[in-house]
Design an enzyme around this catalytic site. Structure first.
Site, mmCIF file in Angstrom:
data_model
loop_
_atom_site.group_PDB
_atom_site.id
_atom_site.type_symbol
_atom_site.label_atom_id
_atom_site.label_comp_id
_atom_site.label_asym_id
_atom_site.label_seq_id
_atom_site.Cartn_x
_atom_site.Cartn_y
_atom_site.Cartn_z
ATOM 1 N N TYR A 193 0.877 -1.357 0.086
ATOM 2 C CA TYR A 193 0.155 0.017 0.060
ATOM 3 C C TYR A 193 0.933 1.263 -0.025
ATOM 4 O O TYR A 193 2.064 1.262 0.593
ATOM 5 C CB TYR A 193 -1.001 0.019 1.160
ATOM 6 C CG TYR A 193 -2.103 -0.497 1.066
ATOM 7 C CD1 TYR A 193 -2.690 -1.345 0.036
ATOM 8 C CD2 TYR A 193 -2.851 -0.717 2.341
ATOM 9 C CE1 TYR A 193 -3.508 -2.116 -0.185
ATOM 10 C CE2 TYR A 193 -4.474 -1.397 2.199
ATOM 11 C CZ TYR A 193 -4.698 -1.922 1.167
ATOM 12 O OH TYR A 193 -5.854 -2.839 0.893
ATOM 13 N N ARG A 206 -3.523 -11.601 1.353
ATOM 14 C CA ARG A 206 -5.002 -11.597 1.124
ATOM 15 C C ARG A 206 -5.670 -12.889 1.535
ATOM 16 O O ARG A 206 -6.898 -13.104 2.017
ATOM 17 C CB ARG A 206 -5.418 -11.269 -0.344
ATOM 18 C CG ARG A 206 -4.902 -9.825 -0.748
ATOM 19 C CD ARG A 206 -5.689 -8.676 -0.044
ATOM 20 N NE ARG A 206 -5.452 -7.473 -0.525
ATOM 21 C CZ ARG A 206 -5.699 -6.103 -0.086
ATOM 22 N NH1 ARG A 206 -6.616 -6.487 1.149
ATOM 23 N NH2 ARG A 206 -5.261 -5.172 -0.343
ATOM 24 N N GLU A 309 -17.134 -6.010 6.337
ATOM 25 C CA GLU A 309 -16.045 -6.943 5.923
ATOM 26 C C GLU A 309 -16.210 -8.416 6.138
ATOM 27 O O GLU A 309 -17.063 -8.575 7.068
ATOM 28 C CB GLU A 309 -14.700 -6.370 6.753
ATOM 29 C CG GLU A 309 -13.673 -7.178 6.445
ATOM 30 C CD GLU A 309 -12.205 -6.658 7.416
ATOM 31 O OE1 GLU A 309 -11.962 -5.491 6.974
ATOM 32 O OE2 GLU A 309 -11.575 -7.330 7.817
#
Length: 317
Positions: A193, A206, A309
């Site tokens: 990021y 992920r 989420e």
């Protein structure tokens, strides 16, 4: 390794020689068994949440090493800690301490492959800019993991629980055999990021594919993020659909089919606002996910503009 939800009152002790871990949710205290963790997140409808049970082949041994609980069996190691932030100068120090301890446990028990980690901290979005508690937590986690290489980072979740001045809850799964990190081609890898998300990027993959029979995908907290940006700010329905697209992409990338469907799923849906739960439920229903496969919990998401989420596991059966 099998993961599923089992309904039992909180007062019922953990049972079964093959149980590696039991994750409960709510305000009740954990029992004496080191395999049990209770995360202070309530269900959205006020019902008693089922317990998430991890089972392995063979006998499980368990115990405590100071403030860290452990259990091992079937080639897996489960570690958990509850850290008082006030003793470590806030979320940064608490995360640093927790991850140093976790990696000590991984090395001591000789399970070199860290597969998955879960983190629950209070007031995750409190603070402005780099003073935000989640960013401070991320700094501490990265420092605590030391020179752990990016290509071996575990899948992970970080959710804000709603207990004011509450402790940091961390638990993790490690293994003797390696697994395969999975990245989402629709997203920038979290550990890459840009600076706008904090002084250090979040330290997680992920997802993690574990080559059980059938294969199991351990899915990180997944939300409405495309590239590195939040998509559909303020729109719970669109964020729900985008989150499902990201989950489907992870399943496809891991080679476990074309979408997240079927009875192989065991998911936790974290929702910031109770009124958004029916919207997410409708999206998951339309995708063919059954009510007993998803536990809905109220919690804050690591970005203030994210409304929901989802994390969990998926078997390729």
């Amino acid at each position: 390794m099998k993961v599923g939800y089992e309904t039992a009152p909180a007062s019922v002790p953990v049972s079964g020689h093959d149980v590696l871990a039991v994750i409960g949710f709510g305000s009740h205290a954990a029992g004496a068994d080191p395999r049990e963790v209770v995360v202070p997140l309530d269900t959205l409808d006020g019902s008693v949440a089922p317990r998430e049970v991890w089972r392995v082949e063979g006998e499980v041994s368990h115990g405590r090493d100071g403030d860290m609980a452990w259990s091992e069996g079937g080639g897996y190691l489960f570690l958990s800690m509850r850290v008082d932030e006030s003793r470590h100068d806030g979320p940064e120090g608490a995360a640093d301490y927790a991850y140093r301890r976790l990696l000590e446990g991984v090395r001591r028990h000789d399970y070199p492959h860290l597969l998955r980690a879960w983190n629950y901290l209070a007031a995750i979005n409190e603070g402005d800019g780099d003073a935000e508690r989640y960013r401070r937590f991320s700094i501490g986690r990265t420092r605590g993991m030391g020179a752990w290489p990016a290509e071996r980072l575990p899948a992970a979740t970080a959710i804000g629980h709603l207990v004011k001045d509450g402790d940091l809850f961390v638990y993790a799964l490690a293994a003797r055999r390696s697994a395969h990190p999975v990245e989402n081609p629709r997203q920038v890898s979290a550990y890459r990021y840009p600076r706008q998300y904090g002084p250090v990027p979040p330290s997680f993959a992920r997802a993690m594919r574990v080559d059980t029979q059938p294969p199991t995908l351990l899915i990180s907290g997944t939300a409405s993020v495309v590239g590195h940006a939040t998509a559909h700010v303020g729109d719970a329905a669109a964020q729900s659909a985008e989150t499902l697209r990201n989950l489907d992409t992870l399943v496809q990338t891991a080679g476990l089919g074309d979408r997240l469907r079927g009875r192989g799923a065991c998911l936790k849906a974290y929702v910031r606002h109770r009124e958004d739960a029916p919207v997410l439920r409708a999206v998951l229903d339309s995708a063919g996910l059954l009510p007993e496969q998803v536990v809905f919990l109220q919690g804050d998401i690591c970005r203030s503009e994210l409304l929901l989420e989802i994390d969990g596991s998926f078997s390729g059966a």
